[in-house]
Structure formats: structure tokens, C-alpha cells
Motif scaffolding. Structure first.
Motif, PDB file in Angstrom:
ATOM      1  N   LEU A  26       0.819  -1.212   0.000  1.00  0.00           N
ATOM      2  CA  LEU A  26       0.000   0.000   0.000  1.00  0.00           C
ATOM      3  C   LEU A  26       0.851   1.259   0.000  1.00  0.00           C
ATOM      4  N   PHE A  27       1.912   1.267   0.784  1.00  0.00           N
ATOM      5  CA  PHE A  27       2.797   2.431   0.784  1.00  0.00           C
ATOM      6  C   PHE A  27       3.413   2.635  -0.602  1.00  0.00           C
ATOM      7  N   TRP A  28       3.823   1.541  -1.235  1.00  0.00           N
ATOM      8  CA  TRP A  28       4.383   1.627  -2.582  1.00  0.00           C
ATOM      9  C   TRP A  28       3.349   2.216  -3.537  1.00  0.00           C
ATOM     10  N   ALA A  29       2.122   1.731  -3.448  1.00  0.00           N
ATOM     11  CA  ALA A  29       1.064   2.196  -4.344  1.00  0.00           C
ATOM     12  C   ALA A  29       0.778   3.669  -4.145  1.00  0.00           C
ATOM     13  N   SER A  30       0.821   4.136  -2.915  1.00  0.00           N
ATOM     14  CA  SER A  30       0.586   5.551  -2.649  1.00  0.00           C
ATOM     15  C   SER A  30       1.635   6.421  -3.328  1.00  0.00           C
ATOM     16  N   LYS A  31       2.893   6.002  -3.230  1.00  0.00           N
ATOM     17  CA  LYS A  31       3.971   6.779  -3.835  1.00  0.00           C
ATOM     18  C   LYS A  31       3.935   6.752  -5.360  1.00  0.00           C
ATOM     19  N   HIS A  32       3.436   5.677  -5.927  1.00  0.00           N
ATOM     20  CA  HIS A  32       3.484   5.529  -7.380  1.00  0.00           C
ATOM     21  C   HIS A  32       2.154   5.828  -8.067  1.00  0.00           C
ATOM     22  N   SER A  33       1.174   6.266  -7.293  1.00  0.00           N
ATOM     23  CA  SER A  33      -0.120   6.623  -7.880  1.00  0.00           C
ATOM     24  C   SER A  33      -0.582   8.010  -7.466  1.00  0.00           C
ATOM     25  N   ASN A  34       0.086   8.594  -6.478  1.00  0.00           N
ATOM     26  CA  ASN A  34      -0.346   9.863  -5.889  1.00  0.00           C
ATOM     27  C   ASN A  34      -1.765   9.772  -5.323  1.00  0.00           C
ATOM     28  N   ASP A  35      -2.142   8.573  -4.898  1.00  0.00           N
ATOM     29  CA  ASP A  35      -3.442   8.357  -4.274  1.00  0.00           C
ATOM     30  C   ASP A  35      -3.218   8.133  -2.787  1.00  0.00           C
ATOM     31  N   SER A  36      -3.603   9.083  -1.974  1.00  0.00           N
ATOM     32  CA  SER A  36      -3.312   9.038  -0.544  1.00  0.00           C
ATOM     33  C   SER A  36      -4.128   8.001   0.210  1.00  0.00           C
ATOM     34  N   LYS A  37      -5.167   7.452  -0.419  1.00  0.00           N
ATOM     35  CA  LYS A  37      -5.999   6.480   0.305  1.00  0.00           C
ATOM     36  C   LYS A  37      -5.191   5.246   0.697  1.00  0.00           C
ATOM     37  N   PHE A  38      -4.251   4.843  -0.141  1.00  0.00           N
ATOM     38  CA  PHE A  38      -3.423   3.686   0.190  1.00  0.00           C
ATOM     39  C   PHE A  38      -2.587   3.967   1.440  1.00  0.00           C
ATOM     40  N   TYR A  39      -2.000   5.140   1.484  1.00  0.00           N
ATOM     41  CA  TYR A  39      -1.190   5.548   2.637  1.00  0.00           C
ATOM     42  C   TYR A  39      -2.062   5.618   3.888  1.00  0.00           C
ATOM     43  N   ASP A  40      -3.224   6.232   3.768  1.00  0.00           N
ATOM     44  CA  ASP A  40      -4.109   6.408   4.922  1.00  0.00           C
ATOM     45  C   ASP A  40      -4.567   5.067   5.489  1.00  0.00           C
ATOM     46  N   ILE A  41      -4.890   4.127   4.616  1.00  0.00           N
ATOM     47  CA  ILE A  41      -5.308   2.800   5.070  1.00  0.00           C
ATOM     48  C   ILE A  41      -4.160   2.105   5.800  1.00  0.00           C
ATOM     49  N   ALA A  42      -2.965   2.168   5.227  1.00  0.00           N
ATOM     50  CA  ALA A  42      -1.808   1.514   5.839  1.00  0.00           C
ATOM     51  C   ALA A  42      -1.525   2.094   7.225  1.00  0.00           C
ATOM     52  N   VAL A  43      -1.558   3.401   7.351  1.00  0.00           N
ATOM     53  CA  VAL A  43      -1.276   4.040   8.635  1.00  0.00           C
ATOM     54  C   VAL A  43      -2.350   3.696   9.660  1.00  0.00           C
ATOM     55  N   LYS A  44      -3.604   3.736   9.257  1.00  0.00           N
ATOM     56  CA  LYS A  44      -4.687   3.410  10.195  1.00  0.00           C
ATOM     57  C   LYS A  44      -4.589   1.971  10.647  1.00  0.00           C
ATOM     58  N   HIS A  45      -4.284   1.074   9.744  1.00  0.00           N
ATOM     59  CA  HIS A  45      -4.120  -0.335  10.111  1.00  0.00           C
ATOM     60  C   HIS A  45      -2.992  -0.481  11.137  1.00  0.00           C
ATOM     61  N   ALA A  46      -1.880   0.185  10.903  1.00  0.00           N
ATOM     62  CA  ALA A  46      -0.741   0.098  11.826  1.00  0.00           C
ATOM     63  C   ALA A  46      -1.094   0.669  13.191  1.00  0.00           C
ATOM     64  N   GLU A  47      -1.818   1.771  13.213  1.00  0.00           N
ATOM     65  CA  GLU A  47      -2.215   2.387  14.485  1.00  0.00           C
ATOM     66  C   GLU A  47      -3.160   1.487  15.276  1.00  0.00           C
ATOM     67  N   THR A  48      -4.142   0.915  14.585  1.00  0.00           N
ATOM     68  CA  THR A  48      -5.109   0.041  15.259  1.00  0.00           C
ATOM     69  C   THR A  48      -4.439  -1.219  15.773  1.00  0.00           C
ATOM     70  N   THR A  49      -3.556  -1.787  14.979  1.00  0.00           N
ATOM     71  CA  THR A  49      -2.827  -2.990  15.390  1.00  0.00           C
ATOM     72  C   THR A  49      -1.927  -2.685  16.581  1.00  0.00           C
ATOM     73  N   MET A  50      -1.289  -1.548  16.571  1.00  0.00           N
ATOM     74  CA  MET A  50      -0.421  -1.150  17.679  1.00  0.00           C
ATOM     75  C   MET A  50      -1.222  -1.035  18.973  1.00  0.00           C
ATOM     76  N   LYS A  51      -2.449  -0.590  18.855  1.00  0.00           N
ATOM     77  CA  LYS A  51      -3.309  -0.393  20.018  1.00  0.00           C
ATOM     78  C   LYS A  51      -3.837  -1.712  20.576  1.00  0.00           C
ATOM     79  N   ASN A  52      -4.186  -2.647  19.713  1.00  0.00           N
ATOM     80  CA  ASN A  52      -4.952  -3.818  20.144  1.00  0.00           C
ATOM     81  C   ASN A  52      -4.215  -5.154  20.098  1.00  0.00           C
TER      82      ASN A  52
END
Length: 408
Positions: A196-222
Motif C-alpha cells: 500500500l505504501f508503494w502504491a501511494s507513492k506511485h499513484s499519488n493516491d493518498s488512500k493507500f497511505y491512509d489505510i496503511a497508517v490506520k491499520h498500523a495504528e489500530t494494530t499497535m493499540k490492540n
């Protein structure tokens, strides 16, 4: 730094290969605790590929494991539900990276492109494991820019499993694992975020980045206990996002500390910091890494579950060691203090030294790079075997070390 690194390049001769020429590299990485002959361990990998690749001619299958009493890879069909298909082509891409031998690039292309259709997988989260080691490394190492659209489609397929109510990507379907009824996320899923991070950088679509970060934050919490060890499986309420159950499917018990689960976390959060530069992820990566290191035995290769490690009869998991060794080399470059840089680097060197030793090397014994991995003892399979993903993260670690030392 307190240790000295000796990295000597000798252009002794150009070694002729069928499709390439490359200089012979004599390398020694050492400090006061341990040393490795990096070039020897790379050469050992190439030697093993020279034995194995001619046997692996069926492009409809990929190597998965070698049983303890066998020498050749057991191959499995390139099925959309089997998560390990991307590691063999990934190994070949890294072999090309560390040797410069065009033979491995040609083999990697051949083995990568047989499962282009997997880009549309939406049944599970493993599309990241399946596509990025193959197509991602092909794009990065092999210069195969035509893989871009395949990777972007793969990222869209993975992103389709994100549940905004929960804040994570759903790992498994209920049909695959009926024990859990709602939204399931496993710690392994952290590694799929790289796609997802790769896709964000190579598509200029921030949704991939946002999903990856939210997943990491939720996993870190739970996903982590107070002692910073990880559960394997979290079951969420798919509507309100509440945690329903915590389990460990591949460990000794639901509350035990499955070593590869902890390794996935170490690698995952190191990678998330690498992609985001958000210090909270670096701080967390260090915390769970330090916990992992504290639990290790003297040879730096854990038992398949830390809770059974005191029993010398319990099987090892070299795959966990390979995953963490690769992650530590990155982590050592991200931390600020010289002490932490040395500590993580030294730990990685010790792990690679152990994995390349007679105790874990498959040279002269089987067709893999490494022996003594354990996939899922609690489920009764892949116990004390060679595993394709252990080899993948091992050669990735060697590639990272070679590149790191070249920069120095």
C-alpha cells in the motif's frame, strides 16, 4: 563506533557466467563479538540455487518446504489461496541483486509473471505477500517498470478489504477460518502494508497511505500485551470495531508468545516507520524489538514459541530469525543514538552468523538456504523443515547488509 567494519573489495578476476560477468567480492564484516564472511554466505545461496533451480521446472507450482528427511523442495500449486507463491521469485530477484548474475534475473521474470492474475485477489490479505516480493522486487531490482499497473491493481484489491469501522484490513474470511465469526486481523498482515505504501507513492493516491497508517495504528493499540509481546489473531466486531477475542492460532496457546508473530511485528513497524517517518512507529518498533531480543537464546534463533523455549527438545524457527535480521539492518539506520545503532546492527550480524553456520545452513544437506524452521506446529504441520519464506528473508537480509556496507 566501538566496532570496526572491514569491507575489502578485490577485483581479482571476472567470473564468467552463462549470461553475465561479475567481480569476485571478498568481504568481512566484523566487530568484537562476531564476524561473518558476507561473500561466502552470498556464494552459498547462489550455490544452492544452482542445485535447486534446474529441478523446479513446473511453472504452475512453487517450492514451499523441505521435510526434515528430504533434500528437494516440495512444490505446491500456484493457488490463489496459498500465500507463499511470491517468495521464490522474490528470492531470485535478490539473487540477481547480490550476484549480478543475469541468469537469476531471467529466472525471476519467468517465475514472477506466471501469476499476474493474482492481482485481482480479494478473498484474503495475503495478496501483499504474494505480489510484492515478486512484482515489487522486479520493479525495484529488475527495472521492470511494466509491473507498475499490476502492483497498483494488487494494492486496490488489498485495500478493498479495509473496514473503516474497525480500522484494519480484514485478513481471513469466515469460510477459511470458521472459528472466528466477524472481522479477523492477524499480526502477519503488517507486512502487506508495504504494498500500500508503494502504491501511494506511485499513484499519488493518498488512500493507500491512509489505510496503511490506520491499520498500523489500530494494530499497535490492540495486538500487543502489556509486556509488548503480540497475539496472533484479533477478532473485531465488524460494526463497532470493538475487540471480541484475542487468539494465537500458530503458537503454543492463545496466550503464548509465538516467536514469528513477534518477528512480523518487528519487521512491520520498522517498515511503517521507514515509509512514514512518524516517530511513534519508530518508538514502538524499538520497544517490541527490544522485547524480542530479550527473549532470544544464545544462538539468536528462537524456538517456535517463546513459552516453550526452555525445553531443548522444542523445535526452532529459523524463519523468525531471518525476518528479524532483515528488519534490524534497517532499524539500525533509523535510530538516532550510536549505542542503539550498534546494538541492532550487532544483533543482526549475530543472527546472520548463526543462520549461516553449520547448525542452520542447508549447504550439503538440502536444496534450501536454511534448515530448522517451523510453520505451524500447533496445527501439526511444517515442523522442523526448510521454508521458502525463511530463505526469502535471509537473502533479503544479506542484500541489505551488502548495500549497507557499500554505502559505508
Amino acid at each position: 563506533m566501538r566496532f570496526k567494519i572491514f569491507f575489502l573489495f578485490f577485483l581479482v578476476s571476472f567470473v564468467s557466467c552463462k549470461n553475465s560477468k561479475k567481480p569476485t567480492l571478498i568481504a568481512s564484516v566484523s566487530n568484537n563479538e562476531t564476524s561473518i564472511d558476507l561473500q561466502k554466505q552470498i556464494d552459498d545461496c547462489e550455490h544452492q540455487l544452482e542445485i535447486a533451480v534446474p529441478k523446479l521446472t513446473d511453472l504452475t507450482k512453487h517450492p514451499r518446504l523441505i521435510d526434515a528427511d528430504k533434500t528437494a523442495w516440495k512444490e505446491v500449486t500456484n493457488n490463489k489461496l496459498i500465500w507463499t507463491s511470491g517468495f521464490y521469485p522474490g528470492i531470485l530477484w535478490y539473487a540477481y541483486d547480490v550476484t549480478g548474475n543475469e541468469r537469476w534475473k531471467n529466472e525471476a521474470i519467468k517465475r514472477t509473471e506466471v501469476f499476474e492474475d493474482f492481482k485481482n485477489i480479494t478473498e484474503h490479505h495475503d495478496i501483499g505477500f504474494m505480489m510484492f516480493p515478486a512484482y515489487g522486487n522486479g520493479y525495484k531490482i529488475g527495472g521492470k517498470k511494466e509491473y507498475k499497473d499490476i502492483l497498483l491493481t494488487s494494492a486496490k484489491s488489498l485495500a478493498s478489504r479495509f473496514n473503516s469501522n474497525v480500522g484494519t484490513i480484514r485478513s481471513w474470511s469466515n469460510k477459511m477460518h470458521p472459528r472466528w465469526k466477524q472481522h479477523i486481523t492477524i499480526i502477519d498482515n503488517m507486512l502487506n502494508l508495504e504494498l500500500l505504501f508503494w502504491a501511494s507513492k506511485h499513484s499519488n493516491d493518498s488512500k493507500f497511505y491512509d489505510i496503511a497508517v490506520k491499520h498500523a495504528e489500530t494494530t499497535m493499540k490492540n495486538h500487543f500485551r502489556k509486556d509488548l509481546t503480540s497475539w496472533h489473531v484479533i477478532e473485531y466486531d465488524s460494526i463497532n470495531g470493538n475487540v471480541l477475542n484475542r487468539h494465537t492460532k500458530q503458537g503454543f496457546a492463545d496466550d503464548s508468545r509465538w516467536s514469528r508473530g513477534q518477528a512480523w511485528g518487528v519487521y512491520g513497524y520498522t517498515m511503517v516507520y521507514k515509509e512514514t517517518k512518524d516517530k511513534k512507529f519508530l518508538d514502538f518498533a524499538q520497544k517490541i524489538t527490544d522485547k524480542y531480543l530479550d527473549l532470544l537464546p544464545e544462538d539468536m534463533v528462537p524456538a517456535w514459541d517463546f513459552d516453550v523455549q526452555s525445553n531443548p527438545k522444542e523445535e526452532k524457527d529459523a524463519s523468525a530469525a531471518a525476518v528479524v535480521a532483515s528488519a534490524l539492518l534497517d532499524l539500525s539506520t533509523f535510530v538516532e543514538s550510536k549505542e542503539d545503532q550498534e546494538r541492532y546492527y550487532n544483533a543482526a550480524i549475530k543472527m546472520l552468523k548463526s543462520l549461516g553456520s553449520e547448525n542452520y545452513s542447508a549447504v550439503g544437506k538440502a536444496d534450501s538456504f536454511l534448515l530448522h524452521s517451523t510453520g505451524a506446529k500447533s496445527l501439526g504441520h511444517e515442523i522442523d523443515v526448510a521454508l521458502i519464506y525463511a530463505d526469502y528473508y535471509y537473502i533479503e537480509a544479506l542484500s541489505r547488509l551488502k548495500n549497507l556496507e557499500a554505502k559505508k
